[in-house]
Design a protein around this motif. Structure first.
Motif, PDB file in Angstrom:
ATOM      1  N   LEU A 122       0.846  -1.195   0.000  1.00 25.98           N
ATOM      2  CA  LEU A 122       0.000   0.000   0.000  1.00 25.98           C
ATOM      3  C   LEU A 122       0.878   1.241   0.000  1.00 25.98           C
ATOM      4  N   LEU A 123       0.740   2.062  -1.072  1.00 25.44           N
ATOM      5  CA  LEU A 123       1.584   3.250  -1.192  1.00 25.44           C
ATOM      6  C   LEU A 123       0.741   4.508  -1.077  1.00 25.44           C
ATOM      7  N   GLN A 124       1.221   5.465  -0.296  1.00 23.10           N
ATOM      8  CA  GLN A 124       0.600   6.782  -0.336  1.00 23.10           C
ATOM      9  C   GLN A 124       1.663   7.847  -0.511  1.00 23.10           C
ATOM     10  N   LYS A 125       1.539   8.596  -1.615  1.00 26.86           N
ATOM     11  CA  LYS A 125       2.444   9.716  -1.854  1.00 26.86           C
ATOM     12  C   LYS A 125       1.679  11.016  -1.861  1.00 26.86           C
ATOM     13  N   TYR A 126       0.398  10.952  -2.197  1.00 30.94           N
ATOM     14  CA  TYR A 126      -0.380  12.167  -2.437  1.00 30.94           C
ATOM     15  C   TYR A 126      -1.610  12.198  -1.531  1.00 30.94           C
ATOM     16  N   ASP A 127      -2.111  13.417  -1.315  1.00 29.60           N
ATOM     17  CA  ASP A 127      -3.328  13.589  -0.526  1.00 29.60           C
ATOM     18  C   ASP A 127      -4.504  12.839  -1.146  1.00 29.60           C
ATOM     19  N   ARG A 128      -5.366  12.374  -0.315  1.00 28.93           N
ATOM     20  CA  ARG A 128      -6.670  11.811  -0.697  1.00 28.93           C
ATOM     21  C   ARG A 128      -6.631  10.437  -1.342  1.00 28.93           C
ATOM     22  N   ARG A 129      -5.501  10.045  -1.967  1.00 33.34           N
ATOM     23  CA  ARG A 129      -5.536   8.795  -2.694  1.00 33.34           C
ATOM     24  C   ARG A 129      -4.403   7.868  -2.284  1.00 33.34           C
ATOM     25  N   VAL A 130      -4.731   6.603  -2.223  1.00 36.16           N
ATOM     26  CA  VAL A 130      -3.712   5.578  -1.949  1.00 36.16           C
ATOM     27  C   VAL A 130      -3.696   4.589  -3.102  1.00 36.16           C
ATOM     28  N   LEU A 131      -2.536   3.996  -3.271  1.00 33.39           N
ATOM     29  CA  LEU A 131      -2.365   3.050  -4.369  1.00 33.39           C
ATOM     30  C   LEU A 131      -2.104   1.664  -3.786  1.00 33.39           C
ATOM     31  N   MET A 132      -2.981   0.745  -4.153  1.00 35.03           N
ATOM     32  CA  MET A 132      -2.865  -0.633  -3.655  1.00 35.03           C
ATOM     33  C   MET A 132      -2.241  -1.505  -4.726  1.00 35.03           C
ATOM     34  N   ILE A 178      -9.322   4.980  -3.750  1.00 37.07           N
ATOM     35  CA  ILE A 178      -8.381   3.853  -3.781  1.00 37.07           C
ATOM     36  C   ILE A 178      -8.054   3.540  -5.230  1.00 37.07           C
ATOM     37  N   ILE A 179      -6.753   3.457  -5.487  1.00 37.75           N
ATOM     38  CA  ILE A 179      -6.281   3.092  -6.821  1.00 37.75           C
ATOM     39  C   ILE A 179      -5.792   1.658  -6.765  1.00 37.75           C
ATOM     40  N   LEU A 180      -6.400   0.805  -7.571  1.00 32.90           N
ATOM     41  CA  LEU A 180      -5.890  -0.563  -7.670  1.00 32.90           C
ATOM     42  C   LEU A 180      -4.861  -0.577  -8.785  1.00 32.90           C
ATOM     43  N   ILE A 209     -13.202   4.818  -7.025  1.00 33.38           N
ATOM     44  CA  ILE A 209     -12.259   3.709  -7.200  1.00 33.38           C
ATOM     45  C   ILE A 209     -11.623   3.868  -8.581  1.00 33.38           C
ATOM     46  N   ARG A 210     -10.331   3.649  -8.588  1.00 37.26           N
ATOM     47  CA  ARG A 210      -9.608   3.787  -9.844  1.00 37.26           C
ATOM     48  C   ARG A 210      -8.842   2.498 -10.109  1.00 37.26           C
ATOM     49  N   ILE A 211      -8.784   2.093 -11.352  1.00 36.78           N
ATOM     50  CA  ILE A 211      -8.041   0.894 -11.712  1.00 36.78           C
ATOM     51  C   ILE A 211      -7.029   1.249 -12.795  1.00 36.78           C
ATOM     52  N   PRO A 299      -7.104  11.305 -22.988  1.00 39.97           N
ATOM     53  CA  PRO A 299      -5.683  11.274 -22.647  1.00 39.97           C
ATOM     54  C   PRO A 299      -5.475  12.035 -21.324  1.00 39.97           C
ATOM     55  N   TYR A 300      -4.914  11.354 -20.344  1.00 40.59           N
ATOM     56  CA  TYR A 300      -4.794  11.908 -18.999  1.00 40.59           C
ATOM     57  C   TYR A 300      -3.362  12.383 -18.768  1.00 40.59           C
ATOM     58  N   TYR A 301      -2.436  11.451 -18.757  1.00 42.86           N
ATOM     59  CA  TYR A 301      -1.035  11.797 -18.565  1.00 42.86           C
ATOM     60  C   TYR A 301      -0.185  11.310 -19.732  1.00 42.86           C
ATOM     61  N   LEU A 302       0.821  12.103 -20.058  1.00 41.31           N
ATOM     62  CA  LEU A 302       1.928  11.625 -20.881  1.00 41.31           C
ATOM     63  C   LEU A 302       3.145  11.712 -19.965  1.00 41.31           C
ATOM     64  N   ARG A 342       6.294  14.338 -14.974  1.00 44.54           N
ATOM     65  CA  ARG A 342       7.358  13.446 -14.534  1.00 44.54           C
ATOM     66  C   ARG A 342       7.080  13.143 -13.074  1.00 44.54           C
ATOM     67  N   GLU A 343       7.463  11.949 -12.652  1.00 43.28           N
ATOM     68  CA  GLU A 343       7.311  11.628 -11.244  1.00 43.28           C
ATOM     69  C   GLU A 343       8.619  11.908 -10.532  1.00 43.28           C
ATOM     70  N   GLN A 344       8.553  12.775  -9.514  1.00 45.21           N
ATOM     71  CA  GLN A 344       9.763  13.081  -8.757  1.00 45.21           C
ATOM     72  C   GLN A 344       9.532  12.712  -7.304  1.00 45.21           C
ATOM     73  N   SER A 349       2.575  15.800  -5.968  1.00 45.88           N
ATOM     74  CA  SER A 349       1.813  15.350  -7.141  1.00 45.88           C
ATOM     75  C   SER A 349       2.840  15.037  -8.223  1.00 45.88           C
ATOM     76  N   LYS A 350       2.367  14.514  -9.346  1.00 40.32           N
ATOM     77  CA  LYS A 350       3.255  14.406 -10.491  1.00 40.32           C
ATOM     78  C   LYS A 350       3.663  15.836 -10.872  1.00 40.32           C
ATOM     79  N   THR A 351       4.862  15.972 -11.416  1.00 42.82           N
ATOM     80  CA  THR A 351       5.370  17.306 -11.729  1.00 42.82           C
ATOM     81  C   THR A 351       5.121  17.658 -13.195  1.00 42.82           C
TER      82      THR A 351
HETATM   83  C1  LIG Z   1       0.796   8.402  -9.701  1.00 43.24           C
HETATM   84  C2  LIG Z   1       0.336   7.988  -8.383  1.00 43.24           C
HETATM   85  C3  LIG Z   1      -0.970   8.274  -7.945  1.00 43.24           C
HETATM   86  C4  LIG Z   1      -1.994   8.926  -8.843  1.00 43.24           C
HETATM   87  O1  LIG Z   1      -1.754  10.266  -9.024  1.00 43.24           O
HETATM   88  P1  LIG Z   1      -2.840  11.127  -9.803  1.00 43.24           P
HETATM   89  O2  LIG Z   1      -2.153  12.377 -10.116  1.00 43.24           O
HETATM   90  O3  LIG Z   1      -4.018  11.276  -8.927  1.00 43.24           O
HETATM   91  O4  LIG Z   1      -3.192  10.338 -11.043  1.00 43.24           O
HETATM   92  C5  LIG Z   1      -1.328   7.939  -6.665  1.00 43.24           C
HETATM   93  N1  LIG Z   1      -0.465   7.330  -5.834  1.00 43.24           N
HETATM   94  C6  LIG Z   1       0.784   7.036  -6.211  1.00 43.24           C
HETATM   95  C7  LIG Z   1       1.686   6.374  -5.232  1.00 43.24           C
HETATM   96  C8  LIG Z   1       1.232   7.337  -7.486  1.00 43.24           C
HETATM   97  O5  LIG Z   1       2.475   7.009  -7.863  1.00 43.24           O
END
Ligand SMILES: *Cc1c(COP(=O)(O)O)cnc(C)c1O
Ligand code: SF4
Length: 356
Positions: A122-132, A178-180, A209-211, A299-302, A342-344, A349-351
């Motif tokens: 379970l990863l959390q880097k950003y507010d409100r959302r976690v990635l499972m 929650i992001i699966l 819910i996001r997949i 198209p969401y992210y490049l 880019r992810e930093q 958030s993503k940059t």
């Molecule tokens: C990329 C990512 C997200 C999703 O970020 P969004 O900008 O909301 O799409 C969420 N959690 C982690 C750990 C991520 O790497």
């Protein structure tokens, strides 16, 4: 189980067993119509095998890169590649090459996943959302993948492990999504996914819910009756973030699958990775974005490449990336232009990279 993805409504067994004359017929016939589980089982598992199928000389590629990250590509994906073309953009995404072993200066954990881990998987880097990380398995091995070094062995792959993650989430009501992810969650059985979704819905502060998945790209028949059932029954807004990198990935069975998924009520987005020699031109990105919006996929992210070990030869410079984006911006409707990011590690958030 009923398969609903035939482009041809007649029984496929007949085609499958018929003797065909041209190599193209033969390729189509052997694709046949199999369940997604069988599509996974019969996938190509080595670079030599892949080259043989495509009439490409394997000695061009002979590589030790396969040892830690084997070649893995379903036939449904391979059939979209050009015979004899070692520069085919789909082939390049899955073929192990010598370049992967040169200049091993990339990082094993380029995006700081290990530091963001709250509980196993379970990863959390950003507010409100976690990635499972719902599973470590994928339906294709993408050579540029930033998770190729992730220690999936420690991710939960059972109901017990998932419940542990969900119990962590249920104690933090600042989380509403929650992001699966994975690996690829759609490699899991529908019975497990449907159970997991129903457990997520029980957490009162979860609103979406996001997949994140690439399975519908490579094995379109994954969008089967039993999947559409839990998708259409989901009590929360369900977002699929697909992962198409090139317009030729949207073949006819895939477009049909996207339509089914959309009609069952899910919202469809796409994230692509900018890859040298695959999609690093204005034309390639324009065609991809248009092919996506034609299917009502936004198209969401490049993504700019994460600099992981073994993938550095796919890198595109920021200048070139911005030029491509500026081209898209001046040529396409706003909703068809992805955000270039880019992810930093350590950011909230993503940059965004902005415009040229
Ligand atoms: C990329 C990512 C997200 C999703 O970020 P969004 O900008 O909301 O799409 C969420 N959690 C982690 C750990 C991520 O790497
Ligand atoms: S499907 Fe996704 S997680 Fe799996 S190898 Fe490809 S990019 Fe990585």
């Amino acid at each position: 189980m009923a398969e609903i993805l035939a482009t041809n409504p007649s029984p496929v067994e007949a085609t499958y067993r018929s003797t065909s004359e041209s190599p193209a017929d033969e390729r189509d016939a052997e694709i046949g119509r199999v369940s997604w589980q069988n599509a996974l089982k019969r996938s190509i598992r080595s670079g030599i095998e892949l080259c043989q199928r495509l009439d490409i000389n394997p000695s061009l590629f002979c590589s030790s890169a396969e040892q830690d990250f084997p070649v893995f590509a379903p036939l449904e994906y391979v059939r979209r590649m050009q015979l004899g073309d070692s520069n085919d953009p789909l082939f390049r995404q899955v073929m192990a090459t010598q370049e992967e072993t040169i200049g091993a200066s990339g990082l094993a954990d380029a995006v700081g996943d290990l530091a963001a881990q709250k509980t196993p998987g379970l990863l959390q880097k950003y507010d409100r959302r976690v990635l499972m990380i719902a599973t470590g398995a994928c339906a294709v091995h993408c050579r540029y993948c930033f998770r190729r070094h992730y220690p999936y062995g420690s991710a939960p792959v059972s109901k017990k492990g998932w419940l542990n993650s969900l119990s962590w989430i249920s104690q933090d009501d600042s989380i509403d999504e929650i992001i699966l992810s994975g690996g690829d969650p759609l490699t899991l059985a529908d019975e497990s996914l449907s159970w997991l979704i129903s457990e997520i819905v029980k957490i009162r502060h979860i609103r979406r819910i996001r997949i994140h998945t690439r399975v519908p790209v490579v094995i379109p028949q994954r969008i089967c009756v039993s999947m559409l059932e839990w998708v259409s029954n989901c009590k929360l807004p369900l977002f699929f973030v697909l992962h198409f990198n090139h317009a030729t990935e949207l073949d006819s069975p895939t477009r049909k699958s996207l339509e089914l998924l959309r009609k069952s009520g899910a919202s469809l987005l796409n994230q692509a990775v900018l890859l040298q020699g695959v999609n690093d031109s204005f034309e390639a990105q324009r065609d991809l974005c248009l092919a996506l919006v034609d299917q009502q996929v936004l198209p969401y992210y490049l993504h700019q490449l994460d600099l992981v070990q073994g993938a550095l030869h796919f890198e595109v410079s920021d200048d070139k990336a911005r030029q491509i984006l500026a081209g898209l911006q001046s040529h396409l409707p706003g909703y068809a232009v992805p955000k270039l990011v880019r992810e930093q590690p350590g950011r909230r958030s993503k940059t965004p990279l902005g415009f040229a």
